[in-house]
Design a protein around this motif. Structure first.
Motif, PDB file in Angstrom:
ATOM      1  N   SER A  21       0.826  -1.209   0.000  1.00  8.55           N
ATOM      2  CA  SER A  21       0.000   0.000   0.000  1.00  8.55           C
ATOM      3  C   SER A  21       0.859   1.259   0.000  1.00  8.55           C
ATOM      4  O   SER A  21       0.546   2.241  -0.683  1.00  8.55           O
ATOM      5  CB  SER A  21      -0.957  -0.004   1.201  1.00  8.55           C
ATOM      6  OG  SER A  21      -0.238  -0.061   2.408  1.00  8.55           O
ATOM      7  N   ALA A  60       0.832   4.111  -2.872  1.00  9.58           N
ATOM      8  CA  ALA A  60       0.570   5.523  -2.557  1.00  9.58           C
ATOM      9  C   ALA A  60       1.686   6.406  -3.088  1.00  9.58           C
ATOM     10  O   ALA A  60       1.439   7.491  -3.630  1.00  9.58           O
ATOM     11  CB  ALA A  60       0.420   5.703  -1.049  1.00  9.58           C
ATOM     12  N   PHE A 113       1.337   6.711  -6.806  1.00  7.29           N
ATOM     13  CA  PHE A 113       0.161   7.554  -7.082  1.00  7.29           C
ATOM     14  C   PHE A 113       0.523   9.036  -6.958  1.00  7.29           C
ATOM     15  O   PHE A 113       0.174   9.851  -7.821  1.00  7.29           O
ATOM     16  CB  PHE A 113      -0.941   7.167  -6.092  1.00  7.29           C
ATOM     17  CG  PHE A 113      -2.181   8.004  -6.148  1.00  7.29           C
ATOM     18  CD1 PHE A 113      -3.219   7.680  -7.011  1.00  7.29           C
ATOM     19  CD2 PHE A 113      -2.333   9.115  -5.321  1.00  7.29           C
ATOM     20  CE1 PHE A 113      -4.376   8.449  -7.056  1.00  7.29           C
ATOM     21  CE2 PHE A 113      -3.481   9.882  -5.358  1.00  7.29           C
ATOM     22  CZ  PHE A 113      -4.511   9.550  -6.227  1.00  7.29           C
ATOM     23  N   GLU A 141      -3.501   5.265   2.992  1.00 12.42           N
ATOM     24  CA  GLU A 141      -3.440   4.959   1.551  1.00 12.42           C
ATOM     25  C   GLU A 141      -4.826   4.688   0.994  1.00 12.42           C
ATOM     26  O   GLU A 141      -5.172   5.149  -0.099  1.00 12.42           O
ATOM     27  CB  GLU A 141      -2.517   3.762   1.330  1.00 12.42           C
ATOM     28  CG  GLU A 141      -2.410   3.299  -0.124  1.00 12.42           C
ATOM     29  CD  GLU A 141      -3.516   2.359  -0.568  1.00 12.42           C
ATOM     30  OE1 GLU A 141      -3.887   2.396  -1.757  1.00 12.42           O
ATOM     31  OE2 GLU A 141      -4.041   1.604   0.283  1.00 12.42           O
ATOM     32  N   GLY A 145      -6.844   6.722  -1.983  1.00 11.89           N
ATOM     33  CA  GLY A 145      -7.390   6.093  -3.171  1.00 11.89           C
ATOM     34  C   GLY A 145      -8.885   6.284  -3.308  1.00 11.89           C
ATOM     35  O   GLY A 145      -9.391   6.526  -4.415  1.00 11.89           O
ATOM     36  N   LEU A 150     -11.174   7.272  -6.666  1.00 12.70           N
ATOM     37  CA  LEU A 150     -11.765   6.112  -7.322  1.00 12.70           C
ATOM     38  C   LEU A 150     -13.188   6.456  -7.741  1.00 12.70           C
ATOM     39  O   LEU A 150     -13.985   6.930  -6.935  1.00 12.70           O
ATOM     40  CB  LEU A 150     -11.780   4.928  -6.348  1.00 12.70           C
ATOM     41  CG  LEU A 150     -12.111   3.555  -6.924  1.00 12.70           C
ATOM     42  CD1 LEU A 150     -11.037   3.098  -7.895  1.00 12.70           C
ATOM     43  CD2 LEU A 150     -12.254   2.541  -5.792  1.00 12.70           C
ATOM     44  N   CYS A 209      -9.879  -4.977  -4.346  1.00 14.44           N
ATOM     45  CA  CYS A 209      -8.872  -4.001  -3.921  1.00 14.44           C
ATOM     46  C   CYS A 209      -8.895  -3.875  -2.399  1.00 14.44           C
ATOM     47  O   CYS A 209      -9.657  -4.524  -1.712  1.00 14.44           O
ATOM     48  CB  CYS A 209      -9.119  -2.646  -4.578  1.00 14.44           C
ATOM     49  SG  CYS A 209     -10.718  -1.882  -4.193  1.00 14.44           S
ATOM     50  N   VAL A 222      -5.925   0.445  -3.144  1.00 13.13           N
ATOM     51  CA  VAL A 222      -6.926   1.282  -3.803  1.00 13.13           C
ATOM     52  C   VAL A 222      -6.268   2.302  -4.718  1.00 13.13           C
ATOM     53  O   VAL A 222      -6.744   2.553  -5.835  1.00 13.13           O
ATOM     54  CB  VAL A 222      -7.822   1.979  -2.755  1.00 13.13           C
ATOM     55  CG1 VAL A 222      -8.917   2.782  -3.445  1.00 13.13           C
ATOM     56  CG2 VAL A 222      -8.445   0.957  -1.809  1.00 13.13           C
ATOM     57  N   THR A 223      -5.149   2.890  -4.295  1.00 15.30           N
ATOM     58  CA  THR A 223      -4.480   3.875  -5.155  1.00 15.30           C
ATOM     59  C   THR A 223      -3.977   3.230  -6.442  1.00 15.30           C
ATOM     60  O   THR A 223      -3.968   3.863  -7.502  1.00 15.30           O
ATOM     61  CB  THR A 223      -3.303   4.536  -4.417  1.00 15.30           C
ATOM     62  OG1 THR A 223      -2.508   3.531  -3.787  1.00 15.30           O
ATOM     63  CG2 THR A 223      -3.788   5.515  -3.369  1.00 15.30           C
ATOM     64  N   VAL A 252      -6.729   3.117  -8.995  1.00 16.29           N
ATOM     65  CA  VAL A 252      -6.918   4.399  -9.679  1.00 16.29           C
ATOM     66  C   VAL A 252      -5.948   4.494 -10.850  1.00 16.29           C
ATOM     67  O   VAL A 252      -6.294   4.924 -11.951  1.00 16.29           O
ATOM     68  CB  VAL A 252      -6.710   5.574  -8.705  1.00 16.29           C
ATOM     69  CG1 VAL A 252      -6.802   6.914  -9.437  1.00 16.29           C
ATOM     70  CG2 VAL A 252      -7.736   5.520  -7.582  1.00 16.29           C
ATOM     71  N   GLU A 253      -4.699   4.066 -10.625  1.00 14.87           N
ATOM     72  CA  GLU A 253      -3.682   4.138 -11.669  1.00 14.87           C
ATOM     73  C   GLU A 253      -3.989   3.208 -12.837  1.00 14.87           C
ATOM     74  O   GLU A 253      -3.678   3.511 -13.983  1.00 14.87           O
ATOM     75  CB  GLU A 253      -2.314   3.778 -11.081  1.00 14.87           C
ATOM     76  CG  GLU A 253      -1.772   4.806 -10.101  1.00 14.87           C
ATOM     77  CD  GLU A 253      -1.660   6.178 -10.736  1.00 14.87           C
ATOM     78  OE1 GLU A 253      -0.915   6.330 -11.703  1.00 14.87           O
ATOM     79  OE2 GLU A 253      -2.362   7.093 -10.280  1.00 14.87           O
TER      80      GLU A 253
END
Length: 457
Positions: free
Chosen positions: A16, A20, A23, A98, A102, A106, A140, A147-148, A151-152
């Motif tokens: 995580s 982060a 991100f 983190e 995210g 999201l 996730c 989670v971040t 997003v990526e």
């Protein structure tokens, strides 16, 4: 949040923390990173991120960093009473997790799952159901990818997130469309101090939900049922005891809103604990509009979760079962219930503040015929065994020796079950590494085990 004019310190370079960091760098932020874990994986991750522009901090630089950095991004492995978040809090600076970072970016609707046990299985069931129904979903949070990182990688149709109590310490902005709470039992009290605080953290998942979202709660668990009184969103239940408004078990079958979904006998994952997990998944998926046929197809064909009551080998008629994910007494008691043969049980690791008395009460009335205790908390486990009049005990220090002793103790037709009721962090990076090592040791028994036990068919 505007990234260009703020300086971030990312603490804890696990999956995580690395996600982060990546991100933030992608968005042009100035990033420092710190981890006091001395491991090859951490050094390798920080070296890669350094090449992308992040700066590695030494411990002696942390005090200055608390002054110069604007935001602390905390990995779930670092508690909020650690010296670093304490230093940021004293200066009135922002602390964010983190997962929180995210969740703010999201855009996929989220089904979020928390609880003490069953989270990973429920998330896995939900993903299987959504994919069977033709929906693009991704796992996730505490399972799958951070989670971040989601997003990526771009957005799917539905995010299914496993959310731990560690993540909930720093998670205040999450707004799932559906929040599922599987159950509450003693866990992580070494970090959260009391059951009251632990229950409060779990209830935070529902904090931001309103009329257009749903809470899916375990009706049979008093602590979870009590969360409904403060919920501002509609509540749906799942239960094996009552015909609830939601999903329930009746006459050997699973129902959603009075429509039969499937017979419990057709679930690919057996045991009453998996009936609970399936009901939670059925209720959440039903609220997302998934038809019963798709639920039944997914739940009748899915494979189990790795390291959760997973048979990994047989040697000389002895079955070896990996339940390294059983990191608290409640999970281990569930694993014990699932054993259909006499069992040698491996217990131990790092203590999480639990009372092991109920575990040994359970053992006395179960198919466990011997316990092998190992790890940091072996003497606490031994003390609980003595107080519970349980004398079928072998004490070891080393994990590998403990596994080999268990293998030698078990007889043909019996099982060796690794279900430690403890954290793995006394000797391993996580329960996955512990489970993988268990499998390696068992497979290394090889011809020596075959000679000792007879030929394997």
């Amino acid at each position: 949040m505007y990234f260009g004019n703020q300086r971030f310190l990312v603490a804890g370079m696990s999956r995580s923390g690395c996600a982060a960091c990546g991100f933030l760098l992608e968005r042009g932020a100035s990033v420092c990173m710190f981890d006091d874990v001395d491991s090859a994986a951490v050094h390798r991750a920080m070296e890669e991120l350094s090449e992308k522009g992040a700066r590695v901090l030494r411990r002696e630089e942390l005090s200055a960093a608390a002054e110069s950095c604007d935001v602390l991004v905390l990995s779930p492995g670092i508690p909020i009473d650690h010296e670093l978040p304490v230093a940021f809090r004293r200066r009135g600076k922002r602390i964010i997790g983190e997962a929180e970072l995210g969740c703010r970016y999201l855009r996929s609707p989220m089904v979020a799952v928390t609880g003490t046990n069953g989270k990973t299985t429920t998330v896995t069931m939900l993903c299987e159901i959504f994919r069977t129904a033709g929906k693009d979903c991704f796992a996730c949070g505490n399972i799958g990818v951070p989670v971040t990182a989601c997003v990526e990688r771009g957005y799917g149709e539905i995010a299914v997130a496993e959310i731990s109590s560690f993540q909930l310490e720093t998670l205040s902005g999450i707004l799932p469309h559906i929040a599922v709470v599987t159950n509450i039992a003693e866990d992580h009290l070494d970090r959260h101090y009391s059951m009251e605080n632990y229950i409060f953290l779990k209830s935070k998942l529902l904090r931001n939900m309103r009329e257009s979202e749903f809470a899916v709660l375990n009706y049979d668990d008093p602590a979870v049922r009590g969360m409904a009184k403060d919920a501002r969103c509609p509540v749906r239940w799942f239960s094996v005891r009552e015909r609830t408004d939601g999903a329930f078990f009746s006459d050997g079958a699973l129902y959603f809103e009075n429509e039969k979904v499937m017979d419990a006998a057709d679930l690919s994952l057996k045991g009453m604990h998996n009936v609970y997990n399936a009901l939670a998944a059925v209720c959440a998926a039903g609220l997302m509009g998934v038809p019963a046929a798709a639920m039944a197809q997914a739940l009748s064909s899915m494979r189990g979760v790795r390291h959760r009551i997973e048979k990994v080998a047989e040697r000389g008629g002895v079955s070896f079962v990996d339940d390294s994910k059983g990191t608290n007494a409640g999970a281990t008691m569930t694993a014990i219930d699932s054993m259909d043969a006499d069992t040698v049980l491996l217990l131990g690791g790092r203590d999480k503040g639990e009372d092991y008395g109920p575990l040994f009460e359970k053992i006395r009335g179960s198919r466990v015929v011997h316990c092998v205790l190992y790890g940091e908390n072996r003497f606490k486990l031994l003390n609980a065994a003595v107080h519970g009049n349980e004398s079928r005990i072998t004490l070891c220090v080393d994990f590998e020796i403990a596994v080999r002793v268990a293998a030698m103790t078990a007889k043909a037709g019996q099982c060796v079950l690794l279900s430690p009721a403890s954290s793995s962090l006394d000797a391993f990076a996580g329960y996955e590494e512990r489970g993988d090592r268990f499998v390696q040791i068992v497979k290394s028994l090889g011809e020596a085990a075959d000679d000792a036990f007879g030929n394997v068919g």
